[in-house]
Scaffold this active site. Structure first.
Site, short mmCIF file in Angstrom:
data_model
loop_
_atom_site.label_atom_id
_atom_site.label_comp_id
_atom_site.label_asym_id
_atom_site.label_seq_id
_atom_site.Cartn_x
_atom_site.Cartn_y
_atom_site.Cartn_z
CE LYS A 1 78.80 32.15 66.11
NZ LYS A 1 79.08 33.45 65.54
CG PHE B 1 82.23 39.46 65.79
CD1 PHE B 1 83.56 39.57 66.15
CD2 PHE B 1 81.75 38.22 65.39
CE1 PHE B 1 84.40 38.46 66.11
CE2 PHE B 1 82.59 37.11 65.35
CZ PHE B 1 83.91 37.23 65.72
CG ASP C 1 77.06 38.21 59.80
OD1 ASP C 1 76.50 37.13 60.08
OD2 ASP C 1 78.25 38.46 60.09
C1 LIG Z 1 80.26 33.98 64.82
C2 LIG Z 1 79.98 35.04 63.83
C3 LIG Z 1 80.73 35.15 62.65
C4 LIG Z 1 81.94 34.30 62.37
O1 LIG Z 1 81.68 32.94 62.33
P1 LIG Z 1 82.88 31.88 62.43
O2 LIG Z 1 82.23 30.57 62.15
O3 LIG Z 1 83.43 31.97 63.83
O4 LIG Z 1 83.89 32.27 61.41
C5 LIG Z 1 80.37 36.11 61.72
N1 LIG Z 1 79.33 36.93 61.96
C6 LIG Z 1 78.59 36.87 63.08
C7 LIG Z 1 77.45 37.80 63.27
C8 LIG Z 1 78.91 35.93 64.06
O5 LIG Z 1 78.21 35.90 65.19
#
Ligand SMILES: *Cc1c(COP(=O)(O)O)cnc(C)c1O
Length: 392
Positions: free
Chosen positions: A245, A131, A216
């Site tokens: 985040k 994700f 990520d």
């Molecule tokens: C939440 C998340 C995203 C996307 O972040 P947004 O601010 O919602 O665009 C990307 N990668 C990971 C691992 C996430 O948990």
């Protein structure tokens, strides 16, 4: 009742009106312990006083310049964030998905201009169950049917290999490969922790093939796993790390790509940008977040209380109340036995008893409490979970 809101979410039936630390209040005045913390966007809890103070002070001074003009907090934020994570350069954006897109562009630019991949042929290796956000490019390489189906045509250039299998990953790398893009621990997939030798082997494969490792850490980073970055759990350093985040302190969206200046310096004027990325309010909050993290106490609390959390969850597994639990630090995926109902039903029962958590993929409850949660609060929530599960 007619709603003016597009139906792209199915929230638990609770309407929140206030929050403070680990607690939120609904419109009827009921209090709930927040075990989700905005999927890690609220690592410091709701309205942490230092973060609110930084935002409030900045609101009185300067909120937006656009990148057409410099402002006095941009370079300090870049410097402090780089010093926190040990990087030589950063590029500020707003949302996590934008940080992912930025890394994809930077990696491709590096592939063409430094590695010498023929133009238009770059490939990026990603993992199944990933994700990384919701843009059309990103959902194009998602294997989650709901995220993916019906939104094509998708951008080419991505290869999906099974998460946790370093041999499959190495086999997918060829001379066109510019990057491997992974979550070190897959959050949305249900807090899936890979085998211990996986990330070191991935790092070695990337180094051997002259491929960038992009981690990520938008959800796993900034203290969630009991380390500043999840990669540290295995002693792995990425070439580019994606943060988001919690970087915005639960106040404003702040994301960043941090890492190797030999890659990020390729994004020269006109090649990439964002109207809001690195704005003064975001930098003020981001600086205050870095300041909190530098103290080390949040990371340490996550490590120590996380160990307690997992020992209690393991106990629920051995008592047969949950099928499996995974995670590290204050982060867990708990698989509910279908006989006890769906994870959503368990989350609704928890909610009725004053605990908020979130289901994912049918049978998994995901918890990521604020890193300010107290041991007694966490224990109460786990007692509630035990009660809910043993009465089903
Ligand atoms: C939440 C998340 C995203 C996307 O972040 P947004 O601010 O919602 O665009 C990307 N990668 C990971 C691992 C996430 O948990």
């Amino acid at each position: 009742m007619k709603s003016f809101l597009a139906p792209n979410y199915a929230p638990l039936p609770v309407t929140l009106t206030a929050g403070d630390g680990s607690w939120v209040v609904d419109e009827r005045g009921e209090r709930y312990l927040d075990l989700l913390a905005g999927y890690s966007a609220l690592n410091f809890g709701h309205r942490h006083p230092s973060l609110v103070a930084a935002a409030r002070a900045q609101l009185e001074r300067l909120t937006l310049t656009s990148r057409a003009f410099d402002h006095d907090l941009l370079e300090p934020f870049a410097r402090e964030l780089c010093s926190l994570v040990g990087a030589s350069m950063m590029l500020p954006m707003n949302t996590g998905a934008e940080a992912v897109e930025t890394a994809i562009k930077a990696a491709r630019a590096w592939g063409y201009e430094v590695k010498g991949v023929p133009d238009g042929e770059a490939t990026i290796v990603v993992a199944s169950g990933n994700f990384h956000g919701r843009t059309t490019t990103i959902v194009g390489f998602s294997d989650d049917d709901d995220a993916h189906r019906g939104f094509g045509p998708f951008a080419p250039g991505f290869r999906v290999v099974p998460f946790g299998d370093a041999d499959a990953l190495a086999a997918a790398i060829d001379s066109t490969t510019v990057a491997v893009l992974l979550e070190p621990i897959q959050g949305e997939a249900g807090v899936v922790v890979p085998p211990a030798d996986y990330l070191p082997a991935v790092r070695a494969a990337c180094t051997a093939a002259n491929v960038l490792l992009v981690l990520d850490e938008i959800q796993s980073g900034l203290g969630r796993t009991g380390t500043l970055l999840a990669g540290e759990l295995w002693g792995v350093r990425a070439d580019l790390t994606l943060l988001g985040k919690a970087l915005g302190g639960g106040i404003v969206p702040v994301s960043a790509v941090v890492g190797d200046s030999r890659v990020l310096r390729l994004l020269t004027p006109g090649r990439h940008g964002s109207t809001f990325g690195g704005n003064p309010l975001a930098c003020a909050v981001g600086l205050a977040v870095v300041d909190l993290l530098r103290r080390g106490s949040f990371v340490e609390h996550s490590r120590v209380l996380g160990a307690h959390l997992h020992s209690r969850l393991d106990e629920l597994v051995s008592r047969g109340l949950v099928k499996e639990s995974r995670g590290v630090g204050l982060w867990a995926g708990i698989d509910v036995d279908p006989a006890a109902g769906t994870a959503r039903e368990v989350c609704e029962a928890l909610m009725a008893r004053g605990v908020l958590a979130k289901d994912t993929h049918g049978q998994t409850i995901r918890i990521a409490p604020p890193l300010v949660i107290r041991k007694a609060e966490l224990d109460d929530a786990l007692d509630t979970l035990t009660t809910v599960l043993s009465t089903r």
